[in-house]
Scaffold this motif. Structure first.
Motif, PDB file in Angstrom:
ATOM      1  N   PHE A  67     -44.006-106.484 -11.778  1.00  0.00           N
ATOM      2  CA  PHE A  67     -43.284-106.459 -13.049  1.00  0.00           C
ATOM      3  C   PHE A  67     -42.042-105.584 -12.891  1.00  0.00           C
ATOM      4  CE2 PHE A  67     -47.653-107.320 -14.170  1.00  0.00           C
ATOM      5  CZ  PHE A  67     -47.573-108.252 -15.194  1.00  0.00           C
ATOM      6  N   ILE A  68     -40.949-106.005 -13.504  1.00  0.00           N
ATOM      7  CA  ILE A  68     -39.756-105.165 -13.539  1.00  0.00           C
ATOM      8  C   ILE A  68     -39.975-104.079 -14.586  1.00  0.00           C
ATOM      9  CG2 ILE A  68     -37.283-105.092 -14.030  1.00  0.00           C
ATOM     10  CD1 ILE A  68     -37.071-107.945 -13.074  1.00  0.00           C
ATOM     11  N   VAL A  69     -39.906-102.832 -14.162  1.00  0.00           N
ATOM     12  CA  VAL A  69     -40.135-101.715 -15.080  1.00  0.00           C
ATOM     13  C   VAL A  69     -38.842-100.989 -15.445  1.00  0.00           C
ATOM     14  CG1 VAL A  69     -42.506-101.369 -14.296  1.00  0.00           C
ATOM     15  CG2 VAL A  69     -40.645-100.148 -13.160  1.00  0.00           C
ATOM     16  N   GLU A  70     -37.762-101.268 -14.713  1.00  0.00           N
ATOM     17  CA  GLU A  70     -36.501-100.589 -14.989  1.00  0.00           C
ATOM     18  C   GLU A  70     -35.379-101.352 -14.304  1.00  0.00           C
ATOM     19  OE1 GLU A  70     -34.532 -96.091 -14.526  1.00  0.00           O
ATOM     20  OE2 GLU A  70     -36.553 -96.533 -13.769  1.00  0.00           O
ATOM     21  N   LEU A  71     -34.167-101.249 -14.839  1.00  0.00           N
ATOM     22  CA  LEU A  71     -32.961-101.818 -14.232  1.00  0.00           C
ATOM     23  C   LEU A  71     -31.984-100.669 -13.989  1.00  0.00           C
ATOM     24  CD1 LEU A  71     -32.538-105.020 -16.443  1.00  0.00           C
ATOM     25  CD2 LEU A  71     -33.408-104.909 -14.101  1.00  0.00           C
ATOM     26  N   PRO A  72     -32.190 -99.910 -12.926  1.00  0.00           N
ATOM     27  CA  PRO A  72     -31.362 -98.716 -12.696  1.00  0.00           C
ATOM     28  C   PRO A  72     -29.945 -99.084 -12.262  1.00  0.00           C
ATOM     29  CG  PRO A  72     -32.832 -99.071 -10.846  1.00  0.00           C
ATOM     30  CD  PRO A  72     -33.191-100.100 -11.864  1.00  0.00           C
ATOM     31  N   GLN A  73     -29.049 -98.117 -12.393  1.00  0.00           N
ATOM     32  CA  GLN A  73     -27.666 -98.325 -11.976  1.00  0.00           C
ATOM     33  C   GLN A  73     -27.492 -98.135 -10.477  1.00  0.00           C
ATOM     34  OE1 GLN A  73     -25.196 -99.385 -14.005  1.00  0.00           O
ATOM     35  NE2 GLN A  73     -26.754 -99.512 -15.622  1.00  0.00           N
ATOM     36  N   ASP A  94     -43.536-102.951 -21.668  1.00  0.00           N
ATOM     37  CA  ASP A  94     -42.408-102.155 -22.160  1.00  0.00           C
ATOM     38  C   ASP A  94     -42.461-100.734 -21.608  1.00  0.00           C
ATOM     39  OD1 ASP A  94     -44.260-100.696 -23.674  1.00  0.00           O
ATOM     40  OD2 ASP A  94     -43.923-101.886 -25.475  1.00  0.00           O
ATOM     41  N   ALA A  95     -41.445 -99.948 -21.974  1.00  0.00           N
ATOM     42  CA  ALA A  95     -41.311 -98.601 -21.412  1.00  0.00           C
ATOM     43  C   ALA A  95     -42.459 -97.693 -21.834  1.00  0.00           C
ATOM     44  CB  ALA A  95     -39.969 -98.004 -21.843  1.00  0.00           C
ATOM     45  N   HIS A  96     -42.937 -97.835 -23.084  1.00  0.00           N
ATOM     46  CA  HIS A  96     -44.068 -97.009 -23.531  1.00  0.00           C
ATOM     47  C   HIS A  96     -45.318 -97.318 -22.710  1.00  0.00           C
ATOM     48  CE1 HIS A  96     -41.962 -95.245 -26.858  1.00  0.00           C
ATOM     49  NE2 HIS A  96     -41.689 -96.419 -27.412  1.00  0.00           N
ATOM     50  N   GLN A  97     -45.553 -98.588 -22.421  1.00  0.00           N
ATOM     51  CA  GLN A  97     -46.715 -98.951 -21.601  1.00  0.00           C
ATOM     52  C   GLN A  97     -46.599 -98.381 -20.200  1.00  0.00           C
ATOM     53  OE1 GLN A  97     -46.386-103.299 -22.625  1.00  0.00           O
ATOM     54  NE2 GLN A  97     -48.603-103.180 -22.477  1.00  0.00           N
ATOM     55  N   VAL A  98     -45.410 -98.440 -19.633  1.00  0.00           N
ATOM     56  CA  VAL A  98     -45.219 -97.919 -18.275  1.00  0.00           C
ATOM     57  C   VAL A  98     -45.560 -96.432 -18.226  1.00  0.00           C
ATOM     58  CG1 VAL A  98     -43.508 -97.468 -16.478  1.00  0.00           C
ATOM     59  CG2 VAL A  98     -43.521 -99.676 -17.651  1.00  0.00           C
ATOM     60  N   ARG A  99     -45.095 -95.676 -19.215  1.00  0.00           N
ATOM     61  CA  ARG A  99     -45.415 -94.238 -19.237  1.00  0.00           C
ATOM     62  C   ARG A  99     -46.909 -94.008 -19.422  1.00  0.00           C
ATOM     63  NH1 ARG A  99     -40.420 -93.903 -22.082  1.00  0.00           N
ATOM     64  NH2 ARG A  99     -41.491 -94.054 -24.091  1.00  0.00           N
ATOM     65  N   LEU A 100     -47.538 -94.810 -20.290  1.00  0.00           N
ATOM     66  CA  LEU A 100     -48.973 -94.641 -20.514  1.00  0.00           C
ATOM     67  C   LEU A 100     -49.772 -95.003 -19.268  1.00  0.00           C
ATOM     68  CD1 LEU A 100     -51.420 -94.141 -22.345  1.00  0.00           C
ATOM     69  CD2 LEU A 100     -51.226 -96.513 -23.119  1.00  0.00           C
ATOM     70  N   PRO A 268     -48.906-103.574 -26.358  1.00  0.00           N
ATOM     71  CA  PRO A 268     -47.484-103.221 -26.576  1.00  0.00           C
ATOM     72  C   PRO A 268     -47.034-103.394 -28.018  1.00  0.00           C
ATOM     73  CG  PRO A 268     -47.621-105.416 -25.650  1.00  0.00           C
ATOM     74  CD  PRO A 268     -49.050-104.923 -25.763  1.00  0.00           C
ATOM     75  N   LEU A 269     -47.664-102.698 -28.948  1.00  0.00           N
ATOM     76  CA  LEU A 269     -47.255-102.783 -30.349  1.00  0.00           C
ATOM     77  C   LEU A 269     -45.918-102.083 -30.569  1.00  0.00           C
ATOM     78  CD1 LEU A 269     -50.673-102.118 -32.083  1.00  0.00           C
ATOM     79  CD2 LEU A 269     -49.316-104.175 -32.356  1.00  0.00           C
ATOM     80  N   HIS A 270     -45.059-102.715 -31.365  1.00  0.00           N
ATOM     81  CA  HIS A 270     -43.765-102.118 -31.678  1.00  0.00           C
ATOM     82  C   HIS A 270     -43.924-101.081 -32.791  1.00  0.00           C
ATOM     83  CE1 HIS A 270     -41.086-105.548 -29.937  1.00  0.00           C
ATOM     84  NE2 HIS A 270     -42.155-105.334 -29.204  1.00  0.00           N
ATOM     85  N   GLN A 306     -46.380 -91.224 -26.526  1.00  0.00           N
ATOM     86  CA  GLN A 306     -45.668 -92.061 -27.490  1.00  0.00           C
ATOM     87  C   GLN A 306     -45.849 -91.445 -28.877  1.00  0.00           C
ATOM     88  OE1 GLN A 306     -46.919 -96.138 -27.366  1.00  0.00           O
ATOM     89  NE2 GLN A 306     -45.519 -96.812 -28.979  1.00  0.00           N
ATOM     90  N   PRO A 307     -44.799 -91.241 -29.631  1.00  0.00           N
ATOM     91  CA  PRO A 307     -44.939 -90.581 -30.948  1.00  0.00           C
ATOM     92  C   PRO A 307     -45.720 -91.434 -31.940  1.00  0.00           C
ATOM     93  CG  PRO A 307     -42.698 -91.405 -30.643  1.00  0.00           C
ATOM     94  CD  PRO A 307     -43.395 -91.572 -29.324  1.00  0.00           C
ATOM     95  N   CYS A 308     -46.992 -91.085 -32.146  1.00  0.00           N
ATOM     96  CA  CYS A 308     -47.844 -91.804 -33.096  1.00  0.00           C
ATOM     97  C   CYS A 308     -48.989 -90.892 -33.503  1.00  0.00           C
ATOM     98  CB  CYS A 308     -48.387 -93.109 -32.495  1.00  0.00           C
ATOM     99  SG  CYS A 308     -49.484 -92.884 -31.087  1.00  0.00           S
ATOM    100  N   ALA A 309     -49.662 -91.261 -34.570  1.00  0.00           N
ATOM    101  CA  ALA A 309     -50.821 -90.509 -35.047  1.00  0.00           C
ATOM    102  C   ALA A 309     -52.076 -90.990 -34.331  1.00  0.00           C
ATOM    103  CB  ALA A 309     -50.967 -90.668 -36.550  1.00  0.00           C
TER     104      ALA A 309
END
Length: 676
Positions: A67-73, A94-100, A268-270, A306-309
């Motif tokens: 999976f592509i996780v980032e498109l760096p410069q 998504d990015a939150h999933q990758v960090r988790l 991957p909930l938004h 991820q900022p959530c309760a």
């Protein structure tokens, strides 16, 4: 103009075209390759190569998925291999999933690929390319009342969810049966209230439950209050198309509420605003595949990355949750002990006093004493009665009637049980290899007589049917689990976790074989027994409606006393203090290493354990069948503050073995859920 002037005035060559780079997480489980790899993106794939897309690349001379996780410069590597193919441009990671996923893998000394396989379901191409169906919005006009709203601190927690605050709490649900018109219990109504509060704040909500049965009950409760079709599901019993469709609904931002089992914690909930987890002590929340993550810890890591309760809810309280509460990381939403006893069924022990023993001298010796029969008889006068039995089957274990030696299989030395045949009679079969035994004779004393030290639910139902003739009998265990029973008098014999839901609650419950549940060779035996007993108490009507519970077990044991007081918080605090004194998790960090004796010895010797670490063992594990290579286990213990360093050391040692291509398998578990 001279040649020199031409060289001076000629325009400098401009920079070349910027190369497109894709950082890819490969589906490669080797620990020494647990990192992301950079590939160049050909111009023909530039449109489809987005973050979260599935790709195929060449790696070590072979084709690999990723999976592509980032498109760096930029990349540290000058010459990059191009992507071979973009399998799907649908962004499913998504990015939150990758960090988790990275956090869970590091916490459990695993690889990103191991956790990624748990997080992202297999692709279903037809579902991905199909037209999107309309996804209705939730209707917040029918949210139930009571439950979490009436818990101490509950209104403040719900208010914080509506405001989008990142709160963390554990809700101690009252173990009582008070269902609404739709059949929802307190915990269902409370989690519906929490999800509705998150939706009111403009955020999405995720609910995690132990099994599919509870997932369906949670889905029905949410649907009844928020509207048809607005709840997505993720669990093992969904087909590939339905599971992938619901996953896409979450990743595309259409589904705002998702209910699922342990794997759904990575969904991957938004705009995620709330993660709820019901009954964190249930062992079904523990993943049986490497790196063996627990949904409780994964949910806590998600709330941290991820900022959530975060809301844990249960009838009992695990030691892990108690540790977080004592440290201040979690807030406790729990009613006072006196209020709990007033609101729930009356709990008594069969032989709890000298007077009880005077009335029934055999109360502490027989399996079903007099008080248990009296509880059943009184309960049948007003409704169904629940009888909880630890094991399913007929005769779950056998022993010689003369010398008490356990009956073992002649082939693999496994335990033998007796199953009742439809045409009558019994059949002896091995619980390990399944072979049947036409005849048996004790190898120690030569006797052919058998006794049953462990009786299953079928045999219990047979005995109770003789004691209460004319009463309807229901066996809910094994493969024949009943979802619900009516309100008419009936005897319901069920194993823990398989108790059917009664329409108006059970009028009484009898909990058999308490000493058997407490006597398991497991660190969590007492904690698990109390959790299962409280789940049964929660099916019974409150005391003011005549509900009563009788436990057959040793009255002096701490879990039994905690059940009588309906005080899981006090028991959890006591249990955690004892584990801290003895040096067991979760008070300390622990790493279990299992494998062949030589392998785990070399592993422990090469790992750079933290200075405070202490190595315990080696201990030989019992073989599952004859002829298999014996397995050994050693434990590495460290203070909780050194838990991360312990996981890093174990992961580095695994990477060294992988890089050297050492033969044999070594199993590493961080803070194992079971420690027997």
């Amino acid at each position: 103009m001279t040649a020199t002037d031409a060289l001076i005035t000629a325009p400098a060559p401009g920079p070349g075209p910027a190369r497109r780079i894709a950082r890819v997480a490969l589906d490669v489980r080797l620990p020494h390759l647990d990192r992301f790899f950079d590939y160049s993106v050909p111009d023909t794939m530039a449109v489809g190569a987005v973050v979260g897309a599935r790709v195929r690349v060449r790696f070590a001379g072979r084709m690999a998925d990723g999976f592509i996780v980032e498109l760096p410069q930029a990349s540290e590597v000058e010459k990059l291999t191009p992507l071979s193919r973009v399998v799907s441009s649908e962004p499913v990671l998504d990015a939150h999933q990758v960090r988790l996923i990275r956090a869970v893998a590091d916490h459990y000394a695993g690889t990103f690929a191991d956790v990624m396989r748990l997080a992202v379901p297999p692709r279903h191409a037809a579902t991905e390319s199909a037209a999107q169906h309309p996804w209705p919005s939730a209707d917040l006009g029918h949210v139930p009342s009571g439950a979490l709203e009436h818990a101490p601190g509950g209104p403040e927690f719900l208010r914080g969810l509506r405001q989008g605050r990142h709160l963390r709490a554990h809700w101690q649900v009252l173990p009582r049966s008070i269902a609404d018109g739709a059949g929802a219990d307190d915990w269902l109504r409370g989690l519906v209230q929490a999800c509705a509060a998150a939706l009111e704040g403009g955020r999405s909500a995720l609910v995690l439950v132990p099994d599919v049965r509870e997932a369906r009950r949670m889905r029905d409760a949410l649907t009844a209050c928020l509207g048809e079709g607005c709840v997505a599901e993720l669990h093992s019993e969904l087909g590939p198309a339905a599971r992938y469709r619901n996953y896409l609904a979450a990743s595309r931002g259409r589904a705002r509420i998702l209910v699922g089992t342990r794997g759904a914690v990575y969904a991957p909930l938004h705009d995620l605003g709330l993660v709820c987890l019901w009954d964190d002590g249930d062992d079904l929340h523990a993943e049986p595949r490497a790196p063996y993550p627990h949904a409780r810890d994964a949910a806590a890591l998600r709330a941290s990355t991820q900022p959530c309760a975060l809301l844990f809810a249960s009838y009992a309280r695990s030691c892990e949750v108690e540790r977080w509460i004592e440290s201040g990381w979690l807030a406790a939403l729990a009613a006072p002990a006196g209020a709990v006893r007033r609101e729930c069924a009356l709990v008594r022990v069969a032989a709890d006093s000298d007077e009880a023993l005077r009335r029934d001298p055999l109360a502490d010796a027989v399996r079903i004493p007099r008080r248990a029969f009296e509880t059943i008889r009184a309960g049948l006068a007003s409704g169904p009665v629940l009888v909880q039995v630890p094991r399913s089957g007929y005769l779950a274990a056998l022993a010689c009637a003369d010398c008490r030696a356990p009956v073992r299989c002649r082939t693999c030395s496994g335990p033998v049980r007796a199953d009742r045949m439809p045409e009558g009679g019994r059949r002896l079969s091995c619980r390990w290899c399944g072979r049947t035994m036409a005849s048996w004779r004790c190898s120690r004393c030569g006797s052919a007589r058998l006794r049953a030290p462990l009786v299953g639910s079928q045999r219990t139902a047979e005995e109770l049917g003789k004691a209460f003739p004319g009463v309807r009998l229901i066996d809910s265990s094994g493969d024949a689990v009943r979802e619900s029973v009516g309100g008419t008098p009936a005897l319901v014999v069920a194993t823990p976790g398989a108790e059917p839901v009664a329409e108006a609650g059970y009028s009484a419950a009898v909990l058999l074989d308490g000493s058997l549940m407490l006597g398991r060779a497991d660190l969590r035996a007492g904690e698990e027994a109390l959790r299962r007993w409280l789940a049964a108490v929660a099916r019974v009507r409150p005391a003011d409606q005549g509900g009563s519970v009788c436990l057959v077990g040793p009255p002096e044991d701490a879990p039994v006393q905690a059940l009588v007081r309906l005080d899981p918080a006090g028991f959890a605090a006591r249990e955690l203090a004892q584990r801290a004194e003895a040096g067991f998790p979760p008070a300390v960090a622990m790493c279990a290493v299992e494998g062949a004796e030589r392998l785990i010895t070399d592993f422990a010797g090469t790992a750079a354990w933290p200075e405070q670490a202490e190595i315990l063992g080696r201990v030989e594990l019992p073989a599952a069948a004859s002829g298999t290579e014996p397995l050994w286990r050693l434990l590495v213990r460290a203070p909780r503050a050194a838990g991360r360093a312990l996981a890093v050391a174990a992961k580095e040692a695994l990477a060294v073995r992988s890089a050297r291509k050492e033969p044999g398998a070594v199993r590493v578990r961080i803070d194992p859920a079971e420690l027997s």
